[in-house]
Design an enzyme around this catalytic site. Structure first.
Site, PDB file in Angstrom:
ATOM      1  N   CYS A 110       0.810  -1.226   0.000  1.00  0.00           N
ATOM      2  CA  CYS A 110       0.000   0.000   0.000  1.00  0.00           C
ATOM      3  C   CYS A 110       0.840   1.272   0.000  1.00  0.00           C
ATOM      4  O   CYS A 110       0.308   2.367  -0.174  1.00  0.00           O
ATOM      5  CB  CYS A 110      -0.967   0.007   1.179  1.00  0.00           C
ATOM      6  N   HIS A 139      -3.089   7.497   3.048  1.00  0.00           N
ATOM      7  CA  HIS A 139      -3.547   6.250   2.449  1.00  0.00           C
ATOM      8  C   HIS A 139      -4.934   5.900   3.002  1.00  0.00           C
ATOM      9  O   HIS A 139      -5.152   5.954   4.214  1.00  0.00           O
ATOM     10  CB  HIS A 139      -2.546   5.147   2.767  1.00  0.00           C
ATOM     11  N   ASN A 195     -10.159   0.628  -0.011  1.00  0.00           N
ATOM     12  CA  ASN A 195      -8.701   0.678  -0.089  1.00  0.00           C
ATOM     13  C   ASN A 195      -8.273   0.213  -1.482  1.00  0.00           C
ATOM     14  O   ASN A 195      -8.363  -0.975  -1.789  1.00  0.00           O
ATOM     15  CB  ASN A 195      -8.107  -0.228   1.001  1.00  0.00           C
TER      16      ASN A 195
HETATM   17  N1  COA Z   1     -18.592  -7.958   9.101  1.00  0.00           N
HETATM   18  C1  COA Z   1     -19.062  -8.206  10.340  1.00  0.00           C
HETATM   19  N2  COA Z   1     -18.261  -8.641  11.345  1.00  0.00           N
HETATM   20  C2  COA Z   1     -16.952  -8.792  11.076  1.00  0.00           C
HETATM   21  C3  COA Z   1     -16.425  -8.550   9.791  1.00  0.00           C
HETATM   22  C4  COA Z   1     -17.292  -8.116   8.787  1.00  0.00           C
HETATM   23  N3  COA Z   1     -16.881  -7.844   7.546  1.00  0.00           N
HETATM   24  N4  COA Z   1     -15.094  -8.780   9.831  1.00  0.00           N
HETATM   25  C5  COA Z   1     -14.797  -9.170  11.085  1.00  0.00           C
HETATM   26  N5  COA Z   1     -15.929  -9.185  11.835  1.00  0.00           N
HETATM   27  C6  COA Z   1     -16.066  -9.540  13.241  1.00  0.00           C
HETATM   28  C7  COA Z   1     -14.928 -10.390  13.744  1.00  0.00           C
HETATM   29  O1  COA Z   1     -15.147 -11.740  13.474  1.00  0.00           O
HETATM   30  C8  COA Z   1     -14.929 -10.068  15.213  1.00  0.00           C
HETATM   31  O2  COA Z   1     -15.930 -10.814  15.834  1.00  0.00           O
HETATM   32  P1  COA Z   1     -15.654 -11.462  17.279  1.00  0.00           P
HETATM   33  O3  COA Z   1     -15.388 -10.298  18.180  1.00  0.00           O
HETATM   34  O4  COA Z   1     -16.932 -12.175  17.546  1.00  0.00           O
HETATM   35  O5  COA Z   1     -14.476 -12.351  17.101  1.00  0.00           O
HETATM   36  C9  COA Z   1     -15.336  -8.603  15.277  1.00  0.00           C
HETATM   37  O6  COA Z   1     -16.023  -8.347  14.040  1.00  0.00           O
HETATM   38  C10 COA Z   1     -14.183  -7.653  15.415  1.00  0.00           C
HETATM   39  O7  COA Z   1     -13.200  -8.018  14.462  1.00  0.00           O
HETATM   40  P2  COA Z   1     -11.836  -7.287  14.351  1.00  0.00           P
HETATM   41  O8  COA Z   1     -10.983  -7.946  13.327  1.00  0.00           O
HETATM   42  O9  COA Z   1     -11.277  -7.107  15.717  1.00  0.00           O
HETATM   43  O10 COA Z   1     -12.351  -5.886  13.813  1.00  0.00           O
HETATM   44  P3  COA Z   1     -11.578  -4.546  13.719  1.00  0.00           P
HETATM   45  O11 COA Z   1     -12.270  -3.503  14.488  1.00  0.00           O
HETATM   46  O12 COA Z   1     -10.110  -4.732  13.938  1.00  0.00           O
HETATM   47  O13 COA Z   1     -11.781  -4.177  12.179  1.00  0.00           O
HETATM   48  C11 COA Z   1     -10.552  -4.219  10.125  1.00  0.00           C
HETATM   49  C12 COA Z   1     -11.276  -5.024  11.162  1.00  0.00           C
HETATM   50  C13 COA Z   1      -9.961  -5.146   9.072  1.00  0.00           C
HETATM   51  C14 COA Z   1     -11.508  -3.248   9.481  1.00  0.00           C
HETATM   52  C15 COA Z   1      -9.415  -3.426  10.841  1.00  0.00           C
HETATM   53  O14 COA Z   1      -8.698  -4.290  11.662  1.00  0.00           O
HETATM   54  C16 COA Z   1      -8.471  -2.741   9.915  1.00  0.00           C
HETATM   55  O15 COA Z   1      -8.837  -1.802   9.246  1.00  0.00           O
HETATM   56  N6  COA Z   1      -7.195  -3.164   9.909  1.00  0.00           N
HETATM   57  C17 COA Z   1      -6.142  -2.515   9.178  1.00  0.00           C
HETATM   58  C18 COA Z   1      -6.372  -2.506   7.727  1.00  0.00           C
HETATM   59  C19 COA Z   1      -5.251  -1.886   7.019  1.00  0.00           C
HETATM   60  O16 COA Z   1      -4.839  -0.814   7.321  1.00  0.00           O
HETATM   61  N7  COA Z   1      -4.784  -2.635   6.052  1.00  0.00           N
HETATM   62  C20 COA Z   1      -3.852  -2.352   5.164  1.00  0.00           C
HETATM   63  C21 COA Z   1      -2.801  -1.542   5.235  1.00  0.00           C
HETATM   64  S1  COA Z   1      -2.741  -1.332   3.627  1.00  0.00           S
END
Ligand code: COA
Length: 331
Positions: free
Chosen positions: A116, A256, A286
């Site tokens: 990214c 980003h 993204n």
């Molecule tokens: N819809 C509904 N629920 C979802 C889901 C979705 N699409 N994806 C995950 N969940 C659930 C999980 O299973 C988890 O459930 P649990 O608590 O029962 O286990 C809960 O939601 C929380 O999941 P978590 O992974 O902790 O969510 P989060 O708040 O961290 O958000 C992302 C997930 C991916 C949006 C976030 O972690 C993120 O943006 N990460 C960085 C991304 C990034 O910057 N990437 C690239 C750099 S280029």
């Protein structure tokens, strides 16, 4: 001789027509619009449809958009860089094909891959070529067909990514506009948290890797989030400090677009008002290498000559950094 700065003098972009909404994703995986919107800020993303179309297809369209807007003949371009994490194919360079297709017959070309952060690193590379005095026109394109590496049964990743391309032209500037400073970083610890296991030299493609879905992006979202928040904010704050910029001096943050919460945290650390934070994640998700040039394309009309812009990114690897650039033109 006056110092040569590398200035952005034109921008272009391309967005595929197909809009994949949160509502449609609700039919594909166990998710919902409310979760996606509050956790990421994303409402919809674009998907490139059609057999035989790769990242080059969008890179060519974005470049043509730039050339047309600027009224520039492609034969004047010296170098074409395609920043991408989804090259058309292994080995054969996507940039070389793009340069030929747009008619940049006097240019040399290569791809640049830093996940990214590909476009941000590309800004550094393009600028270095301009500052060297050797080249006058460098076309930097960010293009990613993320839908080609996403598993649309995995709700942890399929809600995040989209397809798009954006392009900028770098040219020499002798009046102090253009790139002022950069702070680029990387850390191999990131390799376990955001990756594609198969299809590379460690684990080449086989029937088994395909059936195991190892050609799709894997992301440990929580860990990536943690590193992204602290690292992107750190470099953005540091680049302001070492250039004696306060929040009043910064006109725009072009960060980003991976997650609105990460962008907000960075802006907060920089003490920036929301009105100075460029955001379009709600429309595109993204788009990896395309997010930064897409911001410039969407907000070009609001950017004024002399505006101080801080660019910031974080990506797989890990790769991250910040760039301080003085905008060179008003529309
Ligand atoms: N819809 C509904 N629920 C979802 C889901 C979705 N699409 N994806 C995950 N969940 C659930 C999980 O299973 C988890 O459930 P649990 O608590 O029962 O286990 C809960 O939601 C929380 O999941 P978590 O992974 O902790 O969510 P989060 O708040 O961290 O958000 C992302 C997930 C991916 C949006 C976030 O972690 C993120 O943006 N990460 C960085 C991304 C990034 O910057 N990437 C690239 C750099 S280029």
């Amino acid at each position: 001789m006056t110092k040569i700065n590398a200035a952005i003098t034109a921008v272009g972009c391309y967005l595929p027509e197909y809009v994949l909404t949160n509502k449609e994703l609700e039919q594909m995986v166990d998710t919902n619009d409310e979760w996606i919107t509050t956790r990421t800020g994303i409402k919809e993303r674009r998907i490139l449809k059609g057999a035989g179309k790769g990242s080059s297809y969008m890179a060519i369209k974005a470049s043509q958009n730039l050339l047309e807007k600027r009224g520039l003949n492609a034969t004047e371009i010296d170098l074409v860089i395609v920043a991408t994490a989804t090259a058309d194919m292994p080995v054969a360079s996507t940039a070389v094909y793009v340069a030929t297709e747009i008619g940049a017959t006097n240019a040399f070309a290569f791809d640049l891959q830093a996940a990214c952060s590909s476009f941000l690193y590309g800004m550094s590379v393009a600028s270095a070529y301009i500052e060297s005095g050797k080249y006058k026109k460098v076309l930097l394109i960010g293009s990613d067909k993320m839908s080609s590496i996403i598993d649309y049964t995995d709700r942890a990743t399929c809600i995040i990514f989209g397809d798009a391309a954006g392009a900028v032209l770098f040219e020499p500037n002798h009046d102090g506009y253009g790139l002022q400073d950069e702070l680029l970083r990387s850390d191999g610890i990131g390799r376990s948290y955001l990756k594609i296991d198969a299809g590379g030299s460690i684990l080449p493609a086989s029937a088994e890797t395909v059936s195991n879905k190892q050609h799709y992006v894997f992301q440990d979202g929580k860990t990536v989030f943690k590193y992204a928040v602290s690292n992107m904010a750190d470099v953005s704050e540091k680049i302001m400090e070492r250039n004696n910029l306060t929040h009043n001096d910064v006109n725009w943050l072009a960060a980003h677009q991976a997650n609105k919460r990460i962008i907000d945290a960075t802006a907060h650390r920089m003490k920036l008002d929301d009105s100075k934070v460029l955001i379009n994640i709600e429309k595109y998700g993204n788009t990896t290498s395309a997010t930064l040039p897409l911001l410039l394309c969407d907000f070009e009309d609001q950017l004024k000559k002399g505006d101080n812009i801080i660019f910031a990114s974080f990506g797989g690897g890990f790769t991250w950094g910040a760039i301080y650039l003085k905008w060179a033109y008003s529309k």
